[in-house]
Motif scaffolding. Structure first.
Motif, PDB file in Angstrom:
ATOM      1  N   VAL A  72       0.865  -1.180   0.000  1.00 40.81           N
ATOM      2  CA  VAL A  72       0.000   0.000   0.000  1.00 40.81           C
ATOM      3  C   VAL A  72       0.897   1.224   0.000  1.00 40.81           C
ATOM      4  CG1 VAL A  72      -1.671   1.285   1.390  1.00 40.81           C
ATOM      5  CG2 VAL A  72      -1.797  -1.207   1.260  1.00 40.81           C
ATOM      6  N   LYS A  73       0.546   2.209  -0.790  1.00 35.14           N
ATOM      7  CA  LYS A  73       1.346   3.433  -0.838  1.00 35.14           C
ATOM      8  C   LYS A  73       1.180   4.179   0.483  1.00 35.14           C
ATOM      9  CE  LYS A  73       2.858   6.109  -4.674  1.00 35.14           C
ATOM     10  NZ  LYS A  73       2.519   6.814  -5.905  1.00 35.14           N
ATOM     11  N   LYS A  74       2.316   4.513   1.102  1.00 42.51           N
ATOM     12  CA  LYS A  74       2.273   5.055   2.451  1.00 42.51           C
ATOM     13  C   LYS A  74       3.371   6.099   2.577  1.00 42.51           C
ATOM     14  CE  LYS A  74       1.941   2.728   7.013  1.00 42.51           C
ATOM     15  NZ  LYS A  74       3.129   3.153   7.749  1.00 42.51           N
ATOM     16  N   THR A  87      10.740   9.978   6.361  1.00 39.96           N
ATOM     17  CA  THR A  87      11.845  10.521   5.561  1.00 39.96           C
ATOM     18  C   THR A  87      11.352  11.387   4.402  1.00 39.96           C
ATOM     19  OG1 THR A  87      11.934   8.668   3.994  1.00 39.96           O
ATOM     20  CG2 THR A  87      13.179   8.406   6.046  1.00 39.96           C
ATOM     21  N   GLY A  88      10.065  11.281   4.077  1.00 43.95           N
ATOM     22  CA  GLY A  88       9.527  12.047   2.954  1.00 43.95           C
ATOM     23  C   GLY A  88       9.632  11.337   1.604  1.00 43.95           C
ATOM     24  N   THR A  89      10.295  10.160   1.561  1.00 46.35           N
ATOM     25  CA  THR A  89      10.468   9.464   0.282  1.00 46.35           C
ATOM     26  C   THR A  89       9.175   8.788  -0.175  1.00 46.35           C
ATOM     27  OG1 THR A  89      12.773   9.027   0.865  1.00 46.35           O
ATOM     28  CG2 THR A  89      11.860   7.731  -0.934  1.00 46.35           C
ATOM     29  N   GLY A  90       8.456   8.214   0.770  1.00 46.88           N
ATOM     30  CA  GLY A  90       7.256   7.438   0.426  1.00 46.88           C
ATOM     31  C   GLY A  90       7.625   5.979   0.200  1.00 46.88           C
ATOM     32  N   THR A  91       6.689   5.087   0.535  1.00 50.34           N
ATOM     33  CA  THR A  91       6.982   3.655   0.431  1.00 50.34           C
ATOM     34  C   THR A  91       5.786   2.896  -0.139  1.00 50.34           C
ATOM     35  OG1 THR A  91       6.094   3.117   2.649  1.00 50.34           O
ATOM     36  CG2 THR A  91       8.409   3.743   2.540  1.00 50.34           C
ATOM     37  N   LEU A  92       6.062   1.658  -0.551  1.00 45.95           N
ATOM     38  CA  LEU A  92       5.029   0.628  -0.711  1.00 45.95           C
ATOM     39  C   LEU A  92       5.223  -0.267   0.494  1.00 45.95           C
ATOM     40  CD1 LEU A  92       4.966  -0.733  -4.379  1.00 45.95           C
ATOM     41  CD2 LEU A  92       3.258   0.704  -3.238  1.00 45.95           C
ATOM     42  N   SER A  93       4.150  -0.543   1.228  1.00 39.99           N
ATOM     43  CA  SER A  93       4.337  -1.192   2.521  1.00 39.99           C
ATOM     44  C   SER A  93       3.326  -2.308   2.762  1.00 39.99           C
ATOM     45  CB  SER A  93       4.189  -0.102   3.601  1.00 39.99           C
ATOM     46  OG  SER A  93       3.947  -0.655   4.862  1.00 39.99           O
ATOM     47  N   VAL A  94       3.796  -3.389   3.371  1.00 42.11           N
ATOM     48  CA  VAL A  94       2.916  -4.459   3.871  1.00 42.11           C
ATOM     49  C   VAL A  94       3.206  -4.610   5.369  1.00 42.11           C
ATOM     50  CG1 VAL A  94       2.766  -5.694   1.668  1.00 42.11           C
ATOM     51  CG2 VAL A  94       4.571  -6.316   3.298  1.00 42.11           C
ATOM     52  N   PHE A  95       2.297  -5.240   6.082  1.00 40.94           N
ATOM     53  CA  PHE A  95       2.453  -5.343   7.544  1.00 40.94           C
ATOM     54  C   PHE A  95       2.463  -6.799   7.997  1.00 40.94           C
ATOM     55  CE2 PHE A  95       0.671  -4.916  11.990  1.00 40.94           C
ATOM     56  CZ  PHE A  95       1.829  -4.345  12.523  1.00 40.94           C
ATOM     57  N   ILE A 110      23.685  -3.419  -7.043  1.00 36.01           N
ATOM     58  CA  ILE A 110      22.681  -2.456  -7.536  1.00 36.01           C
ATOM     59  C   ILE A 110      22.654  -1.288  -6.554  1.00 36.01           C
ATOM     60  CG2 ILE A 110      20.289  -2.081  -8.222  1.00 36.01           C
ATOM     61  CD1 ILE A 110      19.918  -5.137  -8.375  1.00 36.01           C
ATOM     62  N   LYS A 111      22.820  -0.090  -7.092  1.00 39.91           N
ATOM     63  CA  LYS A 111      22.840   1.094  -6.218  1.00 39.91           C
ATOM     64  C   LYS A 111      21.434   1.527  -5.824  1.00 39.91           C
ATOM     65  CE  LYS A 111      27.090   3.513  -7.154  1.00 39.91           C
ATOM     66  NZ  LYS A 111      27.790   4.013  -8.326  1.00 39.91           N
ATOM     67  N   GLY A 112      21.334   2.132  -4.642  1.00 40.76           N
ATOM     68  CA  GLY A 112      20.062   2.720  -4.222  1.00 40.76           C
ATOM     69  C   GLY A 112      20.339   3.767  -3.167  1.00 40.76           C
ATOM     70  N   ALA A 113      19.599   4.872  -3.207  1.00 41.83           N
ATOM     71  CA  ALA A 113      19.818   5.945  -2.241  1.00 41.83           C
ATOM     72  C   ALA A 113      19.174   5.580  -0.910  1.00 41.83           C
ATOM     73  CB  ALA A 113      19.217   7.243  -2.760  1.00 41.83           C
ATOM     74  N   VAL A 114      19.833   5.965   0.183  1.00 45.63           N
ATOM     75  CA  VAL A 114      19.285   5.693   1.516  1.00 45.63           C
ATOM     76  C   VAL A 114      18.452   6.898   1.960  1.00 45.63           C
ATOM     77  CG1 VAL A 114      21.323   6.518   2.804  1.00 45.63           C
ATOM     78  CG2 VAL A 114      19.798   4.825   3.832  1.00 45.63           C
ATOM     79  N   SER A 115      17.267   6.612   2.465  1.00 44.39           N
ATOM     80  CA  SER A 115      16.393   7.675   2.980  1.00 44.39           C
ATOM     81  C   SER A 115      16.740   7.955   4.433  1.00 44.39           C
ATOM     82  CB  SER A 115      14.923   7.244   2.869  1.00 44.39           C
ATOM     83  OG  SER A 115      14.552   7.180   1.517  1.00 44.39           O
ATOM     84  N   VAL A 116      16.963   9.227   4.750  1.00 40.59           N
ATOM     85  CA  VAL A 116      17.450   9.571   6.106  1.00 40.59           C
ATOM     86  C   VAL A 116      16.335  10.195   6.931  1.00 40.59           C
ATOM     87  CG1 VAL A 116      19.136  10.925   7.406  1.00 40.59           C
ATOM     88  CG2 VAL A 116      19.759   9.927   5.200  1.00 40.59           C
TER      89      VAL A 116
END
Ligand SMILES: Nc1nc(=O)c2c([nH]1)NC[C@@H]1CN(c3ccc(C(=O)N[C@@H](CCC(=O)O)C(=O)O)cc3)CN21
Ligand SMILES: O=c1ccn([C@H]2C[C@H](O)[C@@H](COP(=O)(O)O)O2)c(=O)[nH]1
Length: 264
Positions: free
Chosen positions: A16-18, A22-30, A258-264
């Motif tokens: 689910v978009k959540k 950090t302000g990045t936004g996620t797709l999340s399951v619980f 594979i590179k990916g930016a870290v959300s702080v």
């Protein structure tokens, strides 16, 4: 590491978009669980190359009871840089809670030493727990513990570990967390003359940051490869006497990094 691919797919399908802190936004399951039989190999993600050096130094740093990034910096590890203050401090995070949990009467509890003594003397105990979620100190931590508790279990001469993680960065953090707890299980098993059993991950908010979706999809196109093996070259006196050089991973043949930016 089919389990890891299945989890990426699960989040992409069911997430689910959540919004998040950090302000990045996620797709999340619980609420998700992954299990790894350590007898089948050392659980390093193979659908991208992992930087093992950072993982092992971070674990050795926790076990020293340290909370200043100086040790990490001295060993070329930068994964905690963004969270430290000007003097490198993170507050009473993992190392402090694992080794020096302060009680009401001002004594300090070494949870790691205690749990190992319990495994050796009372392996059937159902209280083999280390807890980092110190409610009275959480607000002094630069980042409250993500993996906040773990429990050991001994059966058939094998040592298993399950850890609880409230928040899971599935692309960057989770591969590190799986490997780190696998290292810890091997070390404790060696100290207690046990074989390794199962490693069990239990996650709460399990997410993919929106800037990691392409990286996750790329991994789904890659075939998982055989797991590597861990060799521990000697048996140190105690859990606190392991050095970086005591460990060797053999037969690790991952797909490229594979590179990916870290959300702080
Ligand atoms: N958003 C976020 N995700 C995390 O996984 C995370 C945090 N924050 N904050 C605290 C720690 C720090 N951890 C981190 C931080 C960065 C990387 C990372 O950038 N990994 C790179 C390689 C970096 C390296 O080893 O030097 C990778 O590609 O895996 C991994 C774990 C895990 N934790
Ligand atoms: O060992 C770790 C440490 C951190 N993470 C991730 C999980 C979240 O994406 C962030 C923490 O942000 P909160 O807002 O405090 O949940 O870091 C991880 O996956 N593994």
């Amino acid at each position: 590491m089919q389990q890891y691919k299945d989890l990426l797919n699960d989040i992409l399908q069911n997430g689910v978009k959540k919004e998040d802190r950090t302000g990045t936004g996620t797709l999340s399951v619980f609420g998700r669980q992954l299990r790894f039989d350590l007898q089948e190999g050392f659980p390093l993600v193979t659908t991208k190359k992992l930087h093992i050096k950072s993982i092992l130094h971070e674990l050795l740093w926790f076990l020293k009871g340290e909370t200043n990034i100086k040790y990490l910096k001295d060993h070329g590890v930068s994964i905690w840089d963004e969270w430290a203050d000007e003097s490198g401090e993170l507050g009473p995070v993992y190392g402090s809670q694992w080794r020096k949990w302060e009680t009401k009467n001002g004594e300090f509890v070494d949870q790691i030493e205690n749990v190992i003594n319990q495994i050796k003397t009372n392996p059937d105990s159902r209280r083999l727990i280390v807890n980092a979620w110190n409610v009275g100190e959480v607000d002094q931590m630069k980042l409250p513990p993500c993996h906040y508790a773990f429990q050991f279990y001994v059966a058939d001469g094998k040592l298993s570990l399950m850890w609880q993680q409230r928040s899971v960065d599935t692309f960057l953090g989770l591969p590190f967390n799986i490997a780190s707890y696998a290292y810890l299980t091997y070390m404790v098993a060696q100290q207690c003359d046990l074989e390794v059993g199962e490693l069990v991950f239990t996650g709460g908010d399990v997410h993919l940051y929106l800037n990691h979706l392409e990286q996750a999809k790329l991994q789904l196109t890659r075939e998982p490869r055989d797991l590597p093996q861990l060799i521990i070259k000697r048996k140190p006196e105690s859990i606190f006497d392991y050095n970086f050089e005591d460990f060797e991973i053999i037969n690790y043949n991952p797909h490229p990094h594979i590179k990916g930016a870290v959300s702080v």
